[in-house]
Design a protein around this motif. Structure first.
Motif, PDB file in Angstrom:
ATOM      1  N   GLU A  59       0.097  11.493   9.599  1.00  0.00           N
ATOM      2  CA  GLU A  59      -0.288  10.846   8.079  1.00  0.00           C
ATOM      3  C   GLU A  59      -0.331   9.177   8.195  1.00  0.00           C
ATOM      4  N   ASP A  65      -4.516   3.423  11.439  1.00  0.00           N
ATOM      5  CA  ASP A  65      -5.760   3.249  11.992  1.00  0.00           C
ATOM      6  C   ASP A  65      -6.915   2.997  11.077  1.00  0.00           C
ATOM      7  N   LYS A  66      -6.707   3.225  10.074  1.00  0.00           N
ATOM      8  CA  LYS A  66      -7.849   2.947   9.114  1.00  0.00           C
ATOM      9  C   LYS A  66      -7.915   1.553   8.596  1.00  0.00           C
ATOM     10  N   VAL A  67      -6.834   0.899   8.489  1.00  0.00           N
ATOM     11  CA  VAL A  67      -6.740  -0.381   7.807  1.00  0.00           C
ATOM     12  C   VAL A  67      -7.437  -1.683   8.891  1.00  0.00           C
ATOM     13  N   GLU A  68      -8.047  -2.492   8.473  1.00  0.00           N
ATOM     14  CA  GLU A  68      -8.769  -3.561   9.193  1.00  0.00           C
ATOM     15  C   GLU A  68      -7.889  -4.383   9.686  1.00  0.00           C
ATOM     16  N   SER A 105       0.765  -1.252  -0.020  1.00  0.00           N
ATOM     17  CA  SER A 105       0.007   0.076   0.159  1.00  0.00           C
ATOM     18  C   SER A 105       0.924   1.187  -0.155  1.00  0.00           C
ATOM     19  N   GLU A 149       0.051   7.547  10.875  1.00  0.00           N
ATOM     20  CA  GLU A 149      -0.831   7.078  12.118  1.00  0.00           C
ATOM     21  C   GLU A 149      -2.194   6.983  11.635  1.00  0.00           C
ATOM     22  N   GLU A 150      -2.877   7.861  10.778  1.00  0.00           N
ATOM     23  CA  GLU A 150      -3.883   7.832  10.119  1.00  0.00           C
ATOM     24  C   GLU A 150      -4.481   6.644   9.451  1.00  0.00           C
ATOM     25  N   THR A 151      -3.529   6.204   8.462  1.00  0.00           N
ATOM     26  CA  THR A 151      -3.449   5.163   7.518  1.00  0.00           C
ATOM     27  C   THR A 151      -3.422   3.861   8.545  1.00  0.00           C
TER      28      THR A 151
END
Length: 293
Positions: free
Chosen positions: A166, A172-175, A157, A168-170
Motif C-alpha cells: 500500500e 508510485d502514484k505521486v508525480e 500526505s 509502494e502504490e502511493t
C-alpha cells in the motif's frame, strides 16, 4: 525488538530483589505478530491464573482489558500510547479497574518527530505520513503531525496502510517524490521486517519511533527505548507483587526519550544534513560505524 522490554523488565526486577526461578517465575508467550493468534494466546495465559500479566504493547493491553473483565487479573502495560483515550484506564492518578502501567507518549511525540526531520533536513517540503487504521492512537497522532506541519510550512500526505504494498502504490502514484516518510505508532510496522529496506531502496529518509529501528535503515528516531520502558515497568510490577491494587497505582510516563540520528543512512541516501541539528541528538550512528552515545 520488544524483547528488549523483557530484558529491561528482568533487570529491573532483579535490582528489586525478584530473581527469576527463585522468587518469581515468567511464562512468556509470543503471538509472532498475528493479531488473531494474540487473542487466543492471551486467553490461554489468563486461564492459567498468573499473579499478574504484563502487556508489552498497546494491542496486547487492549485485548487483555477485554478478556479480564470477568477475570480481573492485574495487568501492567509496559508502554502504550494514550491509555486513557483508548479506554484502558479511567484516570491517570487513579486508573481504576485492573490495569496500570507506562504511557510511552508515542502519540504526543508524533509532531516532534516531524520537527526533528525538518531540523535535520531543512530542505524537506513534502512528507508522507503512514498510519495504521487499526491503532487507536493513530488519529490523535495525526492531529499533532498536522499542527506541526502547518507551523513548519511542510506539506504532508496521510496514508492508512497495513501492508508494504500500500505504501509502494502511493509512492508510485505521486508525480513529485516525497522528502521523507514518518511512521506513526503501529504494532504492524514494529513486527514487519519488509519496511526495513523501503527507505534505502526508494532513497527516502524514514523517521521511526525507537532506537533499534536505526539498524533497519531509518534516518532518525525519537522516543523511549524498549529497554527503559521494561526497566521502568519493573517498579510497578513489584508494587503489585507486594499486594498493591493496580487500580490505585498512578500511570507513569516514560522517563527517558532518545533522539537518534543515523549518519550511515544519511550518507547512503546522499542527504545534506544540518550539522547544528546533530548537536541535539542523544545518540549518533556514524558513517559505517556503531552507535555513539
Amino acid at each position: 525488538m520488544r524483547l528488549a522490554k523483557l530484558e529491561g523488565l528482568r533487570e529491573g526486577l532483579k535490582k528489586l530483589g525478584y530473581i527469576e526461578n527463585i522468587n518469581v517465575e515468567f511464562a512468556i508467550v509470543n503471538a509472532q505478530g498475528d493479531r488473531e493468534k494474540l487473542r487466543e494466546t492471551a486467553q490461554d495465559l489468563i486461564d492459567r491464573q498468573p499473579s499478574l500479566i504484563i502487556a508489552m504493547g498497546g494491542v496486547e493491553a487492549d485485548i487483555l482489558k477485554t478478556l479480564t473483565v470477568t477475570q480481573p487479573i492485574p495487568v501492567i502495560f509496559a508502554g502504550v500510547a494514550l491509555p486513557l483515550e483508548r479506554g484502558l484506564i479511567i484516570d491517570y492518578q487513579f486508573p481504576g479497574g485492573n490495569l496500570t502501567g507506562i504511557d510511552n507518549l508515542q502519540s504526543e511525540l508524533a509532531g516532534k518527530r516531524l520537527e526533528y526531520l525538518s531540523l535535520l533536513l531543512p530542505s524537506v517540503k513534502r512528507v508522507l505520513v503512514i498510519y495504521d487504521p487499526q491503532v487507536p492512537s493513530g488519529h490523535l497522532s495525526i492531529t499533532r503531525v498536522e499542527k506541526e506541519a502547518q507551523k513548519l510550512g511542510v506539506e504532508i500526505s496521510l496514508v492508512p496502510a497495513l501492508r508494504l504494498e500500500e505504501i509502494e502504490e502511493t509512492l508510485d502514484k505521486v508525480e513529485n517524490r516525497f522528502d521523507g516518510i514518518i511512521l506513526l505508532p503501529s504494532y504492524n510496522w514494529e513486527t514487519n521486517p519488509s519496511i526495513e529496506t523501503l527507505g534505502l531502496n526508494r532513497k527516502i529518509p524514514i523517521v521511526g519511533l525507537y532506537e533499534p529501528e536505526m539498524a533497519r535503515g531509518f534516518l532518525l528516531s525519537y522516543g523511549p527505548s524498549y529497554y527503559n520502558q521494561g526497566l521502568q515497568t519493573a517498579t510497578m510490577v513489584a508494587k503489585v507483587l507486594r499486594g498493591q491494587d493496580p487500580g490505585k497505582i498512578p500511570i507513569e510516563t516514560a522517563y527517558s526519550l532518545d533522539f537518534v540520528i543515523n549518519l550511515d543512512v544519511a550518507e547512503k541516501l546522499n542527504l545534506d544534513i544540518n550539522p547544528q541539528a546533530l548537536g541535539l541528538a542523544d545518540r549518533v550512528i556514524p558513517k559505517g560505524g556503531e552507535l555513539h552515545r
